[in-house]
Design an enzyme around this catalytic site. Structure first.
Site, mmCIF file in Angstrom:
data_model
loop_
_atom_site.group_PDB
_atom_site.id
_atom_site.type_symbol
_atom_site.label_atom_id
_atom_site.label_comp_id
_atom_site.label_asym_id
_atom_site.label_seq_id
_atom_site.Cartn_x
_atom_site.Cartn_y
_atom_site.Cartn_z
ATOM 1 N N PRO A 128 -10.902 -14.739 3.707
ATOM 2 C CA PRO A 128 -11.495 -14.560 5.041
ATOM 3 C C PRO A 128 -11.089 -13.235 5.667
ATOM 4 O O PRO A 128 -10.014 -12.711 5.378
ATOM 5 C CB PRO A 128 -10.928 -15.743 5.844
ATOM 6 C CG PRO A 128 -9.725 -16.186 5.100
ATOM 7 C CD PRO A 128 -9.898 -15.804 3.668
ATOM 8 N N ASP A 129 -11.970 -12.695 6.505
ATOM 9 C CA ASP A 129 -11.596 -11.494 7.250
ATOM 10 C C ASP A 129 -10.899 -11.928 8.535
ATOM 11 O O ASP A 129 -10.501 -13.096 8.669
ATOM 12 C CB ASP A 129 -12.828 -10.596 7.504
ATOM 13 C CG ASP A 129 -13.896 -11.276 8.356
ATOM 14 O OD1 ASP A 129 -13.647 -12.382 8.875
ATOM 15 O OD2 ASP A 129 -14.981 -10.696 8.521
ATOM 16 N N PHE A 130 -10.743 -11.029 9.485
ATOM 17 C CA PHE A 130 -10.112 -11.380 10.761
ATOM 18 C C PHE A 130 -11.127 -11.884 11.771
ATOM 19 O O PHE A 130 -10.956 -12.923 12.387
ATOM 20 C CB PHE A 130 -9.439 -10.131 11.380
ATOM 21 C CG PHE A 130 -8.000 -9.958 10.994
ATOM 22 C CD1 PHE A 130 -7.308 -10.926 10.294
ATOM 23 C CD2 PHE A 130 -7.321 -8.796 11.360
ATOM 24 C CE1 PHE A 130 -5.978 -10.748 9.949
ATOM 25 C CE2 PHE A 130 -5.992 -8.608 11.020
ATOM 26 C CZ PHE A 130 -5.331 -9.587 10.311
ATOM 27 N N ARG A 131 -12.199 -11.067 11.941
ATOM 28 C CA ARG A 131 -13.000 -11.242 13.151
ATOM 29 C C ARG A 131 -14.349 -11.907 12.961
ATOM 30 O O ARG A 131 -15.094 -12.034 13.935
ATOM 31 C CB ARG A 131 -13.176 -9.878 13.845
ATOM 32 C CG ARG A 131 -11.852 -9.321 14.339
ATOM 33 C CD ARG A 131 -11.995 -7.963 14.974
ATOM 34 N NE ARG A 131 -10.683 -7.447 15.377
ATOM 35 C CZ ARG A 131 -9.839 -6.848 14.553
ATOM 36 N NH1 ARG A 131 -10.164 -6.663 13.286
ATOM 37 N NH2 ARG A 131 -8.665 -6.435 14.983
ATOM 38 N N HIS A 171 -2.556 -0.196 5.218
ATOM 39 C CA HIS A 171 -1.710 -1.219 5.841
ATOM 40 C C HIS A 171 -0.747 -1.834 4.829
ATOM 41 O O HIS A 171 -0.371 -3.002 4.942
ATOM 42 C CB HIS A 171 -2.585 -2.293 6.509
ATOM 43 C CG HIS A 171 -3.414 -1.746 7.632
ATOM 44 N ND1 HIS A 171 -4.509 -2.389 8.155
ATOM 45 C CD2 HIS A 171 -3.305 -0.575 8.339
ATOM 46 C CE1 HIS A 171 -5.037 -1.646 9.128
ATOM 47 N NE2 HIS A 171 -4.329 -0.544 9.246
ATOM 48 N N ASP A 211 -4.968 -7.314 0.002
ATOM 49 C CA ASP A 211 -5.142 -8.353 -1.014
ATOM 50 C C ASP A 211 -4.981 -7.840 -2.443
ATOM 51 O O ASP A 211 -5.073 -8.611 -3.403
ATOM 52 C CB ASP A 211 -6.504 -9.050 -0.844
ATOM 53 C CG ASP A 211 -7.672 -8.067 -0.846
ATOM 54 O OD1 ASP A 211 -7.545 -6.973 -1.433
ATOM 55 O OD2 ASP A 211 -8.721 -8.388 -0.261
ATOM 56 N N ASN A 262 -7.147 -3.257 3.468
ATOM 57 C CA ASN A 262 -6.902 -4.568 2.869
ATOM 58 C C ASN A 262 -5.526 -4.655 2.218
ATOM 59 O O ASN A 262 -4.966 -3.673 1.751
ATOM 60 C CB ASN A 262 -7.997 -4.903 1.862
ATOM 61 C CG ASN A 262 -9.319 -5.109 2.562
ATOM 62 O OD1 ASN A 262 -9.346 -5.272 3.777
ATOM 63 N ND2 ASN A 262 -10.405 -5.100 1.822
ATOM 64 N N CYS A 299 -21.514 -6.067 1.835
ATOM 65 C CA CYS A 299 -21.038 -4.906 1.067
ATOM 66 C C CYS A 299 -21.672 -4.933 -0.324
ATOM 67 O O CYS A 299 -22.127 -3.894 -0.823
ATOM 68 C CB CYS A 299 -19.517 -4.945 0.920
ATOM 69 S SG CYS A 299 -18.641 -4.802 2.465
HETATM 70 P P1 CNA Z 1 -12.327 -7.454 10.613
HETATM 71 O O1 CNA Z 1 -12.011 -6.943 11.945
HETATM 72 O O2 CNA Z 1 -12.192 -8.907 10.377
HETATM 73 O O3 CNA Z 1 -13.811 -6.998 10.300
HETATM 74 C C1 CNA Z 1 -14.483 -7.352 9.140
HETATM 75 C C2 CNA Z 1 -15.876 -6.776 9.232
HETATM 76 O O4 CNA Z 1 -16.510 -7.014 8.008
HETATM 77 C C3 CNA Z 1 -16.720 -7.423 10.325
HETATM 78 O O5 CNA Z 1 -17.414 -6.412 11.014
HETATM 79 C C4 CNA Z 1 -17.689 -8.317 9.566
HETATM 80 O O6 CNA Z 1 -18.943 -8.412 10.167
HETATM 81 C C5 CNA Z 1 -17.787 -7.575 8.258
HETATM 82 N N1 CNA Z 1 -18.057 -8.417 7.112
HETATM 83 C C6 CNA Z 1 -17.593 -9.647 6.818
HETATM 84 N N2 CNA Z 1 -18.032 -10.045 5.614
HETATM 85 C C7 CNA Z 1 -18.799 -9.035 5.149
HETATM 86 C C8 CNA Z 1 -19.529 -8.840 3.958
HETATM 87 N N3 CNA Z 1 -19.562 -9.740 2.981
HETATM 88 N N4 CNA Z 1 -20.192 -7.681 3.806
HETATM 89 C C9 CNA Z 1 -20.187 -6.736 4.790
HETATM 90 N N5 CNA Z 1 -19.525 -6.882 5.927
HETATM 91 C C10 CNA Z 1 -18.826 -8.011 6.099
HETATM 92 O O7 CNA Z 1 -11.464 -6.741 9.480
HETATM 93 P P2 CNA Z 1 -11.062 -5.221 9.376
HETATM 94 O O8 CNA Z 1 -10.814 -4.969 7.961
HETATM 95 O O9 CNA Z 1 -11.981 -4.347 10.097
HETATM 96 O O10 CNA Z 1 -9.703 -5.211 10.176
HETATM 97 C C11 CNA Z 1 -8.613 -4.646 9.647
HETATM 98 C C12 CNA Z 1 -7.504 -5.633 9.428
HETATM 99 C C13 CNA Z 1 -7.928 -6.861 8.737
HETATM 100 C C14 CNA Z 1 -6.552 -4.990 8.505
HETATM 101 O O11 CNA Z 1 -5.317 -4.897 9.107
HETATM 102 C C15 CNA Z 1 -6.534 -5.849 7.267
HETATM 103 O O12 CNA Z 1 -5.326 -5.790 6.597
HETATM 104 C C16 CNA Z 1 -6.823 -7.198 7.775
HETATM 105 N N6 CNA Z 1 -7.270 -8.200 6.808
HETATM 106 C C17 CNA Z 1 -7.305 -7.934 5.480
HETATM 107 C C18 CNA Z 1 -7.741 -8.892 4.582
HETATM 108 C C19 CNA Z 1 -7.779 -8.571 3.118
HETATM 109 O O13 CNA Z 1 -6.913 -7.861 2.648
HETATM 110 N N7 CNA Z 1 -8.761 -9.079 2.391
HETATM 111 C C20 CNA Z 1 -8.151 -10.125 5.059
HETATM 112 C C21 CNA Z 1 -8.099 -10.374 6.418
HETATM 113 C C22 CNA Z 1 -7.648 -9.393 7.293
#
Ligand code: CNA
Length: 443
Positions: A181-184, A281, A264, A262, A404
């Site tokens: 999962p992402d954050f937002r 990060h 991960d 990321n 993406c």
């Molecule tokens: P965020 O703020 O959660 O934003 C994610 C963005 O990606 C949003 O605008 C979504 O609409 C968009 N999104 C979600 N799924 C998809 C998809 N399949 N294709 C295209 N767009 C998509 O996360 P950010 O990365 O902007 O924020 C940075 C934080 C989140 C960092 O500090 C990270 O380390 C942290 N984070 C990382 C992970 C990971 O490593 N996978 C997971 C969760 C949070």
């Protein structure tokens, strides 16, 4: 393409947020004005050194190296600048001083504004210099993407070999298709789900807060276990198609660097060489003690976490964690060391799967030259003030509103790279060192 002379423009706001790391909005963390001023003066000193460097080689260039020892005096004489050259150099120096002075004034203003910004957090004031396309000469604008900022135009540039220093910036949206999962994101994002699964947190961000971790390490350790954030590779999740774009560009020798937020570990699982990646990060490939800073055996830390324990330092018994940057921690040195040159040299910027809310990372998009095209692939819209998408004179920004994976596939298809990309993604499946190790231990 002619290099943009007026830029890259340094983004002064970055300094306001230097201490913000794995975090949400910068303005959540008040930064004392004095820090800002200290930082500004340090930057000015650096800028001074850099401008000196810029002037010195220019003078040195005029002196042809001599192969005969007897010619040394003559050579030095030739190297002595003429009156015109001296005047030009003085003007250069004056210019540099003028720039530095303006920069100082700007930084100072912003340092003061930073406090106001932290108070007005809920307003989400962007603290960015808003770009004005009309400040770029019309002919120059036309040359960027032929006056037609589309994915097709970018693919034509890629295909023709126009771009040789592509910088990729990524975020959590890259890995949602892998199941992380992402954050937002509204329903599945960690900011929504953490409230339910970790009721002990006062707020979701606590899970990545250093002082909270020192007191209550269990929630982060649990998340670490679930997402396999500690250790080399990632045994639970595989890279997505979009992760392979960097590898493809690297194979074509046009990837300058990928900057990911990321944590991960999936970027390297594709086989992307480590030197082409900046984990802005941090990441779980190494671990250290949060008390004494001693480096730890990351696999040992991972083992303890997986056995539901709390990793302790062999030296001081303090709590350890993978080197993922938390609130209250500096970003990795590598980020600071490389970003300046990388974004200066960048000739195409590709941003994927990030809401660009986290500072200083998000401000990197303003660090490429004004004549550099920027492609954003994201599911949801991104802060308007960072790009020109909605500006009638937009000449360089392309927004591909899609996942993406789909966006990357479309780009790759338009470039005519479909089959090489398919080969890459297929042949690299299961390249994770951890996956391999797991298989071995099963035997
Ligand atoms: P965020 O703020 O959660 O934003 C994610 C963005 O990606 C949003 O605008 C979504 O609409 C968009 N999104 C979600 N799924 C998809 C998809 N399949 N294709 C295209 N767009 C998509 O996360 P950010 O990365 O902007 O924020 C940075 C934080 C989140 C960092 O500090 C990270 O380390 C942290 N984070 C990382 C992970 C990971 O490593 N996978 C997971 C969760 C949070």
């Amino acid at each position: 393409m002619e290099k943009d002379k007026a830029s890259p423009k340094r983004n002064d706001t970055e300094k306001l947020t230097k201490q913000v790391s794995f975090s949400d909005e910068i303005i959540e963390i008040p930064i004392p004005v004095v820090d800002q001023i200290e930082q500004s003066s340090a930057d000015i000193t650096n800028e001074w050194k850099a401008s000196k460097k810029r002037i010195e080689p220019a003078a040195a260039k005029n002196a042809e190296p001599s192969s005969k020892p007897g010619e040394k005096v003559q050579e030095e004489k030739e190297a002595t600048p003429s009156t015109e050259e001296k005047v030009a150099q003085s003007l250069d120096s004056l210019n540099a001083i003028d720039i530095m002075w303006k920069k100082f004034q700007n930084d100072f203003d912003k340092a003061i504004g930073g406090l106001v910004g932290s108070i007005g957090k809920s307003m989400g004031s962007p603290q960015l210099v808003i770009e004005d396309p009309e400040s770029v000469n019309e002919q120059d604008r036309l040359e960027v993407l032929n006056g037609n900022p589309t994915l097709e135009q970018i693919s034509m540039g890629l295909k023709s070999g126009r771009y040789k220093n592509v910088v990729v910036m990524t975020g959590a949206g890259m890995s949602t298709a892998a199941g992380i999962p992402d954050f937002r994101s509204p329903d599945k994002g960690l900011y929504t789900t953490l409230k339910k699964s970790y009721p002990e947190l006062n707020r979701p961000e606590d899970i990545f807060d250093l002082s909270y971790y020192k007191e209550t390490p269990e929630p982060f350790c649990k998340l670490c276990r679930e997402l396999d954030l500690c250790g080399v590779g990632n045994a639970n999740y595989k890279p997505t198609k979009a992760h392979y774009l960097s590898l493809l560009l690297a194979k074509k020798k046009i990837l300058r660097r990928t900057y990911t937020q990321n944590i991960d570990g999936l970027d390297l699982v594709t086989g992307l060489p480590q030197e082409l990646l900046v984990e802005a990060h941090g990441g779980g490939r190494s671990a250290s003690c949060v008390e004494c800073g001693e480096a730890q055996d990351v696999e040992q830390v991972r083992k303890v976490i997986n056995e539901k324990g709390i990793p302790r330092c062999a030296k001081c018994s303090g709590i350890c964690k993978p080197d993922i940057t938390f609130f209250g921690e500096e970003l990795p040195k590598r980020f600071a060391e490389l970003k300046e040159d990388d974004f200066c040299e960048c000739d195409l910027l590709i941003v994927m799967g990030t809401s660009l809310q986290v500072v200083p990372f998000c401000h990197l998009v303003a660090d490429v030259g004004r004549l550099i095209p920027r492609l954003v692939i994201n599911l949801s819209e991104i802060r308007d003030e960072l790009f020109l998408f909605k500006h009638e004179k937009n000449y360089r920004d392309v927004f591909e509103k899609s996942t993406c994976d789909a966006g990357v596939q479309r780009l790759v298809d338009l470039c005519g790279w479909k089959s090489s990309f398919a080969k890459l993604t297929k042949s690299n499946v299961e390249k994770s060192p951890r996956l391999k190790r797991k298989k071995k231990t099963k035997k």
